[in-house]
Motif scaffolding. Structure first.
Motif: not given
Length: 610
Positions: A354-361
């Protein structure tokens, strides 16, 4: 020549100076002499202060550059260097996804001057890629490593200025100098700040965010967005800073609350801002000793709401910075999840999803969570164990921190709690340090104090509080303790990585109590080659080396004693101290029948086996 001074006769017959005649109309007595002396004195003090700052940072720079030149690659560095080269040449995240890009982009800023060769057809693990780039592609590993380390060294020096500014804001110029001295002489900061790794950059960005949040108490509209940028830079360097983000958001609310209730240099605007909660308090001056009128419930709720909006805005900026670092590497954000991404369930899995970061992150977070489920070996005070000990990091810090710094950390922390003027800074200095330490203490990897490098940074700022004690003996004790730290640090030069304080025997005894990046991270392979050439030319060498370097590249012709019958192992047995600490079975039998004759860099022991 001055006019003779008029005199008058006193009642006892003696003469006394006549009172000065009143100045003629339009004339004033000359007072510029005293003002000029004051200006010259202030200017002289500023120059002396600036020279002290330059001297402290200069010795730190010399120590770090010397370390960077003399040390061979540590275990983690080749992976970061190779991944940075992939960023530059291929614009790909496929290597080292467990760490965000910014730290490796910082390393890449030095690599752009090396014109290193990268084999686009290479297939293998990130560890193999690091060895390939450094030793198998025609590159000069010494030059490559130096250029990769220099940007981190520059950042470490700049973070020293943040420590100085933060402490000055809290306690004044003397406190700033004390904090900078503790930072500049810290063996842990010097050791990790001279490597192409991520620990110091991430912590330095976090420290900068905390300093800006403190300054936001006076200038919220400028410093809160800048704090968001610094926080985003920290999160884009290492994921270990994520748990402390809620603390910084609360500090953002606190800073906004204080700024809106207390007049400051923040420029005021007309219009809606004047109708915000707390606007009626702008005429209150804190220097008068009065307190602002108590707000009613509605005004408090409104002020908290504005503060929450400001904190959320800071977090949004931080998220944008993380996204920007990924876009810098690959504007198209191409990403294919590698096979080693574990399936993380429970709370950790929900957070990663759920964190709003890129999928790689987020996949990198899953890999990091997977590491926490692994079983690692630790070593503390001669005891080898599996898993982790909750008290490992405090114990390791006790060993690897100069005694004078430990005393000043404790005294400064007490001062922050006891001195009324410093108490508002406790949430900005001591609370983040305590939260970060508590999180690190419950990690699965007892591998080094580098996981707690935030302690010598934040507690250097806290130590500045001792300068507010008004008793003169406290000032002399502070000077003596700072000098003790300096002497201890200078004595260990240039072996900062295996440092331990005098109570635990110094750097030569650290391997008896700690292992891995506390002592032996593979940094002394080049020194070992020089040692063997000088003292043992032509002798048979058996080597058990824990590191990322390639011994044959440095001219070390050695055999593996773990693959030969015990009866054939004669001559020099060279073993990394981390391997000695974890020795069992065959290696333990070899060591039991060998005699230590020398050590290299306090991280590699040379034995004689007959």
């Amino acid at each position: 020549m001055s006019a003779p001074q008029a005199t008058r006769t006193a009642g006892d017959g003696h003469t006394a100076p006549r009172p000065p005649e009143p100045a003629a109309e339009g004339e004033r007595p000359c007072r510029f002499g005293g003002l000029l002396r004051y200006v010259r004195s202030a200017r002289r003090r500023r120059w002396l202060y600036a020279l002290a700052v330059v001297a402290l940072l200069a010795q730190m720079a010399v120590a770090m550059v010397t370390t960077a030149v003399e040390q061979t690659p540590t275990i983690d560095e080749p992976v970061y260097v190779a991944s940075a080269e992939v960023y530059l040449k291929e614009r790909s995240f496929r290597y080292n996804p467990e760490h965000p890009p910014l730290g490796k982009l910082i390393i890449a800023s030095g690599l752009v001057f090396t014109d290193a060769h990268l084999d686009a057809d290479f297939v293998g693990s990130q560890t193999a890629l690091g060895r390939h780039v450094l030793y198998e592609s025609g590159n000069d590993p010494a030059r490559l490593m130096l250029y990769a380390r220099l940007p981190v060294i520059v950042l470490t020096l700049l973070f020293g200025l943040v420590v100085l500014a933060f402490a000055r804001d809290l306690t004044g110029p003397p406190g700033g100098l004390v904090a900078l001295a503790l930072y500049a002489f810290s063996p842990d900061v010097i050791a990790n700040g001279s490597l192409a790794t991520l620990d110091v950059p991430a912590t330095g960005f976090l420290l900068t965010a905390l300093w800006l949040l403190w300054r936001a108490r006076r200038r919220p509209y400028l410093c809160l967005p800048l704090a968001g940028v610094a926080l985003g830079a920290a999160a884009a360097t290492r994921m270990s800073v994520l748990p402390v983000i809620p603390v910084l958001m609360l500090l953002g609310v606190l800073s906004y609350w204080h700024a809106r209730r207390t007049p400051g240099p923040e420029p005021r605007t007309r219009g809606p801002e004047l109708r915000t909660p707390g606007a009626e308090l702008r005429t209150w001056e804190p220097d008068t000793g009065t307190r602002p009128p108590r707000l009613d419930i509605r005004a408090r709720i409104g002020l908290l709401a504005y503060g929450a909006v400001a904190a959320v805005g800071m977090a949004v900026i931080a998220v944008a910075v993380v996204w920007a670092t990924y876009l810098v590497v690959d504007p198209r954000m191409r990403w294919a999840a590698p096979e080693n991404v574990p399936d993380i369930r429970g709370t950790r899995g929900t957070v990663a999803a759920w964190l709003p970061f890129p999928e790689a992150y987020r996949d990198g977070m899953r890999i990091q969570f997977g590491f926490e489920y692994d079983i690692w070996q630790g070593f503390l005070f001669g005891r080898l164990y599996e898993g982790s000990l909750w008290y490992y990091l405090p114990a390791a810090l006790l060993v690897k921190t100069p005694l004078g710094a430990l005393a000043l950390w404790a005294a400064g922390s007490v001062a922050m709690l006891a001195v009324r003027a410093l108490r508002p800074a406790v949430p900005y200095v001591l609370v983040p340090a305590a939260v970060l330490l508590a999180i690190a203490m419950h990690g699965a990897r007892d591998l080094g104090v580098r996981y707690a490098v935030f302690m010598p940074m934040l507690l250097a700022v806290a130590a500045a509080g001792v300068t507010l004690w008004r008793r003169r003996p406290a000032h002399w004790a502070t000077v003596a303790l700072v000098c003790l730290v300096a002497v201890s640090s200078l004595r260990t030069y240039p072996y900062y990585l295996p440092y331990s304080n005098e109570a635990f025997g110094g750097p030569s005894k650290t391997h008896l109590r700690l292992h891995d990046s506390n002592v032996d991270w593979g940094q002394d392979l080049g020194r070992l080659a020089d040692h063997l050439d000088r003292r043992h030319p032509g002798e048979r060498v058996w080597l058990v080396y824990k590191g990322a370097g390639v011994p044959s590249y440095y001219g070390i012709d050695a055999s593996d004693p773990l693959r030969a019958p015990l009866g054939e192992v004669h001559g020099l047995l060279v073993v990394s101290d981390s391997a000695v600490a974890k020795a069992d079975g065959r290696l333990a039998a070899l060591l039991d029948t060998s005699t230590p004759i020398d050590d290299v860099g306090h991280s590699i022991t040379v034995f004689r086996r007959r």
